[in-house]
Design an enzyme around this catalytic site. Structure first.
Site, PDB file in Angstrom:
ATOM      1  N   ASN A   1      15.030  -6.842  17.112  1.00  0.00           N
ATOM      2  CA  ASN A   1      15.345  -5.679  17.940  1.00  0.00           C
ATOM      3  C   ASN A   1      14.779  -4.418  17.308  1.00  0.00           C
ATOM      4  O   ASN A   1      15.306  -3.919  16.317  1.00  0.00           O
ATOM      5  CB  ASN A   1      16.857  -5.554  18.129  1.00  0.00           C
ATOM      6  CG  ASN A   1      17.216  -4.459  19.109  1.00  0.00           C
ATOM      7  OD1 ASN A   1      16.383  -3.659  19.513  1.00  0.00           O
ATOM      8  ND2 ASN A   1      18.482  -4.422  19.478  1.00  0.00           N
TER       9      ASN A   1
ATOM     10  N   ALA B   1      14.441   0.473  28.401  1.00  0.00           N
ATOM     11  CA  ALA B   1      15.222  -0.360  27.483  1.00  0.00           C
ATOM     12  C   ALA B   1      16.234  -1.251  28.194  1.00  0.00           C
ATOM     13  O   ALA B   1      16.522  -2.355  27.732  1.00  0.00           O
ATOM     14  CB  ALA B   1      15.926   0.522  26.453  1.00  0.00           C
TER      15      ALA B   1
ATOM     16  N   HIS C   1      24.408   8.993  29.183  1.00  0.00           N
ATOM     17  CA  HIS C   1      23.399   7.977  29.482  1.00  0.00           C
ATOM     18  C   HIS C   1      22.812   7.362  28.208  1.00  0.00           C
ATOM     19  O   HIS C   1      22.551   6.155  28.161  1.00  0.00           O
ATOM     20  CB  HIS C   1      22.293   8.594  30.340  1.00  0.00           C
ATOM     21  CG  HIS C   1      21.313   7.601  30.859  1.00  0.00           C
ATOM     22  ND1 HIS C   1      21.641   6.637  31.788  1.00  0.00           N
ATOM     23  CD2 HIS C   1      19.997   7.413  30.581  1.00  0.00           C
ATOM     24  CE1 HIS C   1      20.576   5.902  32.050  1.00  0.00           C
ATOM     25  NE2 HIS C   1      19.569   6.355  31.335  1.00  0.00           N
TER      26      HIS C   1
ATOM     27  N   CYS D   1      12.397   2.819  22.984  1.00  0.00           N
ATOM     28  CA  CYS D   1      12.781   4.084  22.354  1.00  0.00           C
ATOM     29  C   CYS D   1      13.742   4.828  23.266  1.00  0.00           C
ATOM     30  O   CYS D   1      13.379   5.201  24.388  1.00  0.00           O
ATOM     31  CB  CYS D   1      11.551   4.928  22.073  1.00  0.00           C
ATOM     32  SG  CYS D   1      11.958   6.511  21.298  1.00  0.00           S
TER      33      CYS D   1
ATOM     34  N   PHE E   1       9.206   3.421  28.953  1.00  0.00           N
ATOM     35  CA  PHE E   1       9.812   4.746  28.846  1.00  0.00           C
ATOM     36  C   PHE E   1       9.564   5.259  27.431  1.00  0.00           C
ATOM     37  O   PHE E   1       9.726   4.509  26.466  1.00  0.00           O
ATOM     38  CB  PHE E   1      11.318   4.664  29.145  1.00  0.00           C
ATOM     39  CG  PHE E   1      11.928   5.992  29.460  1.00  0.00           C
ATOM     40  CD1 PHE E   1      11.801   6.549  30.724  1.00  0.00           C
ATOM     41  CD2 PHE E   1      12.609   6.698  28.490  1.00  0.00           C
ATOM     42  CE1 PHE E   1      12.359   7.787  31.020  1.00  0.00           C
ATOM     43  CE2 PHE E   1      13.167   7.931  28.773  1.00  0.00           C
ATOM     44  CZ  PHE E   1      13.042   8.480  30.046  1.00  0.00           C
TER      45      PHE E   1
ATOM     46  N   GLU F   1      21.563  15.020  26.827  1.00  0.00           N
ATOM     47  CA  GLU F   1      22.796  15.804  26.898  1.00  0.00           C
ATOM     48  C   GLU F   1      23.919  15.070  27.621  1.00  0.00           C
ATOM     49  O   GLU F   1      25.017  15.608  27.759  1.00  0.00           O
ATOM     50  CB  GLU F   1      22.514  17.131  27.602  1.00  0.00           C
ATOM     51  CG  GLU F   1      21.550  18.007  26.824  1.00  0.00           C
ATOM     52  CD  GLU F   1      21.247  19.310  27.536  1.00  0.00           C
ATOM     53  OE1 GLU F   1      21.867  19.603  28.561  1.00  0.00           O
ATOM     54  OE2 GLU F   1      20.375  20.038  27.033  1.00  0.00           O
ATOM     55  N   THR F   2      23.665  13.851  28.089  1.00  0.00           N
ATOM     56  CA  THR F   2      24.685  13.134  28.845  1.00  0.00           C
ATOM     57  C   THR F   2      25.044  11.829  28.148  1.00  0.00           C
ATOM     58  O   THR F   2      24.426  11.424  27.166  1.00  0.00           O
ATOM     59  CB  THR F   2      24.186  12.807  30.272  1.00  0.00           C
ATOM     60  OG1 THR F   2      23.122  11.854  30.167  1.00  0.00           O
ATOM     61  CG2 THR F   2      23.703  14.073  30.979  1.00  0.00           C
TER      62      THR F   2
END
Length: 154
Positions: A117, A60, A92, A84, A26, A89-90
């Protein structure tokens, strides 16, 4: 390189080490840059290419389970987590950042294995690009230093 508080030399010789990298796909352009910098630094530190395993996972949240599977093989001196997470906007963002970070730490502690990490948690893509190369390089250095330290302590 010296530790500021102890004056103890840091061992960054990777020539005898085996390292595995788990890269989230992602935000692949950014995680690709992390991986490129990480692999280049591992090579610069002397880790043989044949001793590096590089796997990818969707995102991730999947990084810790792949790290755990690699740790369970007992084939590696250190692991590296690359990813990454860019704030949206949430809620999440917080969930993914917190859970992936906790999972990475748990694997390290449960396996008594260093896990560097380098899962970026940033506000926007510009911040991610500004950090990708340095964090990829830093992850390699942390992995090698901590593998050598744990080998010396063990």
């Amino acid at each position: 390189m010296q530790h500021a508080n102890q004056g103890e030399a840091v061992n960054l010789d990777g020539s005898g080490l085996s390292v595995a990298i788990v890269q989230a796909r992602f935000n692949a352009d950014i995680t690709g840059k992390l991986a490129e910098a990480c692999l280049a630094e591992l090579a610069a530190l002397g880790v043989p290419a044949a001793n590096i395993r590089h796997v990818t996972v969707p995102g991730a949240l999947e990084v810790p389970v792949a790290l755990q599977a690699l740790a369970d093989t007992e084939d590696f001196d250190a692991l590296i987590a690359l990813g990454c997470i860019i704030r949206g906007e949430t809620y999440h963002f917080e969930l993914v950042a917190n859970e992936s970070g906790a999972g990475v730490s748990r694997v390290s502690l449960d396996a008594s294995l260093p896990v560097a990490n380098a899962i970026l948690t940033v506000e926007n893509e510009a911040q991610a690009w500004a950090r990708a190369e340095d964090k990829g390089r830093d992850a390699a250095r942390v992995a090698v230093e901590m593998a050598n330290l744990l080998n010396d302590l063990g």
